[in-house]
Motif scaffolding. Sequence first.
Motif, short mmCIF file in Angstrom:
data_model
loop_
_atom_site.label_atom_id
_atom_site.label_comp_id
_atom_site.label_asym_id
_atom_site.label_seq_id
_atom_site.Cartn_x
_atom_site.Cartn_y
_atom_site.Cartn_z
N SER A 228 0.84 -1.20 0.00
CA SER A 228 0.00 0.00 0.00
C SER A 228 0.87 1.25 0.00
N ASN A 229 0.59 2.14 -0.93
CA ASN A 229 1.25 3.44 -0.99
C ASN A 229 0.43 4.41 -0.15
N ASP A 230 0.89 4.67 1.08
CA ASP A 230 0.05 5.43 2.00
C ASP A 230 0.88 6.45 2.79
N SER A 231 0.34 6.90 3.92
CA SER A 231 0.96 7.99 4.68
C SER A 231 2.35 7.64 5.19
N ARG A 232 2.69 6.38 5.26
CA ARG A 232 4.04 6.00 5.68
C ARG A 232 5.09 6.50 4.70
N TYR A 233 4.67 6.75 3.46
CA TYR A 233 5.63 7.10 2.41
C TYR A 233 5.49 8.53 1.91
N TRP A 234 4.29 9.09 1.92
CA TRP A 234 4.12 10.45 1.40
C TRP A 234 3.50 11.43 2.39
N GLY A 235 3.23 11.00 3.63
CA GLY A 235 2.81 11.95 4.64
C GLY A 235 1.32 11.98 4.93
N PHE A 236 0.88 13.07 5.47
CA PHE A 236 -0.47 13.19 6.00
C PHE A 236 -1.47 13.67 4.95
N VAL A 237 -2.75 13.43 5.24
CA VAL A 237 -3.84 13.90 4.38
C VAL A 237 -4.47 15.13 5.02
N SER A 238 -4.43 16.24 4.31
CA SER A 238 -5.04 17.47 4.82
C SER A 238 -6.56 17.37 4.78
N GLU A 239 -7.21 18.03 5.71
CA GLU A 239 -8.67 18.08 5.74
C GLU A 239 -9.24 18.60 4.43
N GLU A 240 -8.50 19.48 3.77
CA GLU A 240 -8.97 20.09 2.52
C GLU A 240 -9.07 19.09 1.38
N LEU A 241 -8.41 17.94 1.52
CA LEU A 241 -8.37 16.95 0.45
C LEU A 241 -9.41 15.84 0.62
N ILE A 242 -10.15 15.85 1.70
CA ILE A 242 -11.11 14.78 1.98
C ILE A 242 -12.28 14.83 0.99
#
Length: 269
Positions: A228-242
């Motif tokens: 899985s390509n997820d937050s471990r590799y590219w960081g956090f998800v901003s609320e603005e992107l939900i």
Amino acid sequence: MDFALLLVIAVAVTGVGYAADALYFRSSRKRAVGNYLNGDQRSALDSEVIAKLEKEPLWAEYSRSFFPVLLLVLVLRSFLVEPFQIPSGSMLPTLKIGDFILVNKFTYGIRLPVTNTRVLELNEPERGDSMVFRFPEDTRLNFIKRVVGLPGDRLRYENKVLYINGKPAPQQFVAALPAGNPERKLLKETLGDVEHEIYNSLEPGQNMREVVVPEGHYFVMGDNRDHSNDSRYWGFVSEELIVGKAFAVWMHWEGWSSLPDFSDVRLIK
């Protein structure tokens, strides 16, 4: 181009055409018919002439036909429910490649189409939610992952175990996969009130040092933990992107070489 933007443009164009015809051109056609009927010259061709004068131009006919449908689709897709197809195996075993899912667009707040700006705050994502969001590194793409970290949480991933604020997320071994996939095992993991299944490889995995989730951001991971390509590799998800919360699988379709399958309709944990 973004489908949402195309849909908004289509609604705007057909809406302007529909309004222009209703407010001006339709009455102009009626006046033309009235002027003709009040004239002195009458013939057996009256019905044909009147039909020609009353006939809607093609653009008006298309606007009247398509505007209500496009507007309904825009409202449903932007504010209520949007369908997505799963393109990868990062959320196995919860979601399979070819699953068609439904995403609740209002549970995390009402957002404007195209800009994704939240105009009405409702609920916030909870730990364990299967959340759809715009990929931070390319916002044209939509990703789906599971929310594992909330704002302020301390997270680390060590020896295939997720630690949240210093405590391991409970895991229970279920089974090894059938022959042909001996390198993976199936486990049940509990995140908050959500118990869900995950895959872990038997091969050594990559650990993640402890991170703190910033305010207004979330940490997400795929259920297929080693693929899985997820937050471990590219960081956090901003609320603005939900985008929204995935809540159901309504169809499975692997491609044009197979028929759609409706036998596995289910809610998503």
